[in-house]
Design a protein around this motif. Sequence first.
Motif, short mmCIF file in Angstrom:
data_model
loop_
_atom_site.label_atom_id
_atom_site.label_comp_id
_atom_site.label_asym_id
_atom_site.label_seq_id
_atom_site.Cartn_x
_atom_site.Cartn_y
_atom_site.Cartn_z
N LEU A 159 0.91 -1.02 0.03
CA LEU A 159 0.07 -0.08 0.13
C LEU A 159 0.83 1.33 0.09
CD1 LEU A 159 -2.91 1.09 0.01
CD2 LEU A 159 -2.66 1.27 2.63
N ALA A 160 1.86 1.37 0.93
CA ALA A 160 2.94 2.39 0.95
C ALA A 160 3.44 2.72 -0.52
CB ALA A 160 3.90 2.32 1.89
N ASN A 161 3.93 1.70 -1.16
CA ASN A 161 4.53 1.84 -2.39
C ASN A 161 3.40 2.29 -3.44
OD1 ASN A 161 7.17 0.88 -1.68
ND2 ASN A 161 6.80 -1.13 -2.07
N PHE A 162 2.33 1.92 -3.53
CA PHE A 162 1.19 2.39 -4.50
C PHE A 162 1.03 3.83 -4.06
CE2 PHE A 162 -3.17 3.21 -5.35
CZ PHE A 162 -3.50 2.64 -6.74
N ARG A 163 0.89 4.10 -2.88
CA ARG A 163 0.73 5.69 -2.56
C ARG A 163 1.92 6.53 -3.13
NH1 ARG A 163 -2.38 4.77 3.26
NH2 ARG A 163 -4.48 4.48 2.36
N LYS A 164 2.99 6.03 -3.10
CA LYS A 164 4.20 6.75 -3.31
C LYS A 164 4.15 7.24 -4.86
CE LYS A 164 7.69 4.93 0.06
NZ LYS A 164 8.81 4.33 -0.03
N GLN A 165 3.49 6.59 -5.61
CA GLN A 165 3.23 7.13 -6.97
C GLN A 165 2.46 8.11 -7.33
OE1 GLN A 165 5.52 5.28 -9.28
NE2 GLN A 165 6.26 4.02 -7.43
N ASP A 166 2.86 9.13 -7.99
CA ASP A 166 2.12 10.36 -8.14
C ASP A 166 0.90 9.93 -9.27
OD1 ASP A 166 3.53 11.79 -6.52
OD2 ASP A 166 4.77 12.86 -8.27
N SER A 167 0.87 8.84 -10.09
CA SER A 167 -0.12 8.44 -10.94
C SER A 167 -1.06 7.85 -10.07
CB SER A 167 0.82 7.46 -12.14
OG SER A 167 1.33 6.33 -11.47
N ASN A 168 -0.71 7.34 -8.96
CA ASN A 168 -1.87 6.79 -8.39
C ASN A 168 -2.64 7.49 -7.40
OD1 ASN A 168 -1.00 4.25 -9.36
ND2 ASN A 168 0.49 3.77 -7.81
N ARG A 169 -2.26 8.66 -7.36
CA ARG A 169 -2.94 9.50 -6.41
C ARG A 169 -4.74 9.61 -6.64
NH1 ARG A 169 -1.13 13.68 -3.61
NH2 ARG A 169 0.84 13.52 -4.83
N GLY A 170 -5.51 9.32 -5.83
CA GLY A 170 -6.89 9.44 -5.92
C GLY A 170 -7.31 7.93 -6.43
N ALA A 171 -6.44 6.96 -6.69
CA ALA A 171 -6.94 5.76 -7.51
C ALA A 171 -6.91 4.65 -6.21
CB ALA A 171 -5.76 5.23 -8.12
N VAL A 172 -7.33 3.67 -6.57
CA VAL A 172 -7.78 2.41 -5.60
C VAL A 172 -6.61 1.41 -5.85
CG1 VAL A 172 -9.24 0.47 -4.78
CG2 VAL A 172 -10.32 2.67 -5.68
N CYS A 173 -5.92 0.97 -4.57
CA CYS A 173 -4.92 0.15 -4.68
C CYS A 173 -5.48 -1.25 -4.70
CB CYS A 173 -4.13 0.29 -3.27
SG CYS A 173 -2.76 -1.18 -3.15
N ARG A 174 -4.99 -1.83 -5.87
CA ARG A 174 -5.62 -3.38 -6.19
C ARG A 174 -4.32 -4.37 -6.37
NH1 ARG A 174 -10.92 -3.99 -8.66
NH2 ARG A 174 -12.11 -2.06 -8.43
N VAL A 175 -3.02 -3.82 -5.86
CA VAL A 175 -1.95 -4.57 -6.24
C VAL A 175 -1.47 -5.79 -5.01
CG1 VAL A 175 -0.78 -2.79 -7.63
CG2 VAL A 175 -0.39 -2.89 -5.29
N GLY A 176 -0.99 -6.87 -5.52
CA GLY A 176 -0.69 -7.72 -4.53
C GLY A 176 -1.78 -8.42 -3.72
N LEU A 177 -1.56 -8.29 -2.55
CA LEU A 177 -2.81 -8.74 -1.49
C LEU A 177 -3.90 -7.90 -1.62
CD1 LEU A 177 -0.30 -9.46 1.54
CD2 LEU A 177 -1.45 -11.39 0.16
N TRP A 178 -3.90 -6.74 -1.84
CA TRP A 178 -5.07 -5.87 -1.96
C TRP A 178 -6.13 -6.21 -3.21
CZ3 TRP A 178 -5.64 -2.22 1.84
CH2 TRP A 178 -4.53 -2.18 2.67
N LYS A 179 -5.39 -7.24 -4.07
CA LYS A 179 -6.42 -7.59 -5.18
C LYS A 179 -7.37 -8.54 -4.42
CE LYS A 179 -5.98 -10.16 -9.51
NZ LYS A 179 -5.02 -10.74 -10.68
N TYR A 180 -7.04 -9.35 -3.47
CA TYR A 180 -7.87 -10.50 -2.79
C TYR A 180 -8.57 -10.05 -1.70
CZ TYR A 180 -4.62 -12.68 -5.95
OH TYR A 180 -3.92 -13.07 -7.03
N SER A 181 -8.36 -8.99 -0.92
CA SER A 181 -8.99 -8.48 0.03
C SER A 181 -8.65 -6.96 0.15
CB SER A 181 -8.40 -9.01 1.39
OG SER A 181 -8.81 -8.33 2.42
N ARG A 182 -9.89 -6.12 0.54
CA ARG A 182 -10.05 -4.85 0.55
C ARG A 182 -9.02 -4.28 1.68
NH1 ARG A 182 -15.72 -5.15 -0.44
NH2 ARG A 182 -16.20 -4.25 1.57
N HIS A 183 -8.79 -5.21 2.66
CA HIS A 183 -8.26 -5.00 3.94
C HIS A 183 -7.33 -6.14 4.43
CE1 HIS A 183 -10.63 -1.48 4.39
NE2 HIS A 183 -11.79 -1.88 4.04
N PRO A 184 -6.36 -6.36 3.72
CA PRO A 184 -5.49 -7.47 4.12
C PRO A 184 -4.61 -7.05 5.18
CG PRO A 184 -4.49 -6.29 2.18
CD PRO A 184 -6.03 -5.83 2.35
#
Length: 267
Positions: A159-184
């Motif tokens: 989640l931290a790596n996802f939020r570091k990317q400026d291109s992901n600002r305002g987007a929903v994290c669906r990478v890694g474990l976040w693809k299988y649970s909204r709150h891993p």
Amino acid sequence: MTLLLTIAIAWLAVSLLMLMIWWLQRRLDDAGIVDVAWSYAVGLLAILFCLTATGDPTRRWVVALFAGLWSLRLGTYVLYRVLKFPEDGRYVTLKREAGEQAQKKLLIFYQYQAFGAVLFSLPMLMGAQNSADWGMLDWLGVSIWLVAAIGEAIADRQLANFRKQDSNRGAVCRVGLWKYSRHPNYFFEWLHWWAYVAFAWQIPWGGWQGWVSLLGPAAMYYFINFVTGIPPTESQALQSRGDAYRQYQQSTSSFFPWLPKKESITS
């Protein structure tokens, strides 16, 4: 010292600590520091319980180590967020809705947190009180703790790596474990509490320590899913991400990791 007296003294000590934290948050204007205090308080109580308990020495040391590491990691992670980011939206909303009664409600809430710290330290105390010889259930507890700690660390890092990317600002994290649970991260936090059940349980029927230790995962599941975890987190996410997060809710399991619905793959 009896077990009940030990618990009562622990409760009094944490209540006084939370009173001081409440006074401090008035000066800092950030009620989120209570989460830091709670995280460290549970670990400190667990270590003190392990030092004074009468159970198997090896188990006591393992429970103290695991509880201390868990507390240090969680407390430091929350402290970093408190120092780096604005006040948690849950507390901003509470203050706004309570108006002039905000500090009174925060004081009561902080005392609830004191009770919660004692409640969540009880499974660790039950493990430390278990006098049975070290055995397979203890190795199961070690395995659960390691899986939970590694899983939560991975989820937080993703989640931290996802939020570091400026291109992901305002987007929903669906990478890694976040693809299988909204709150891993919440899932692995809950899983972690089953380790102390394994440490406290006695074969064949569990023993009184084992049954008391079930308060940990039961209470954590309730608070995460219905009170302080998922509901306010998702409310904030809906406000900031709107339809993108609604689609995420429809396609991805809320808590337990599971395969996403097909819609999330093609969207």
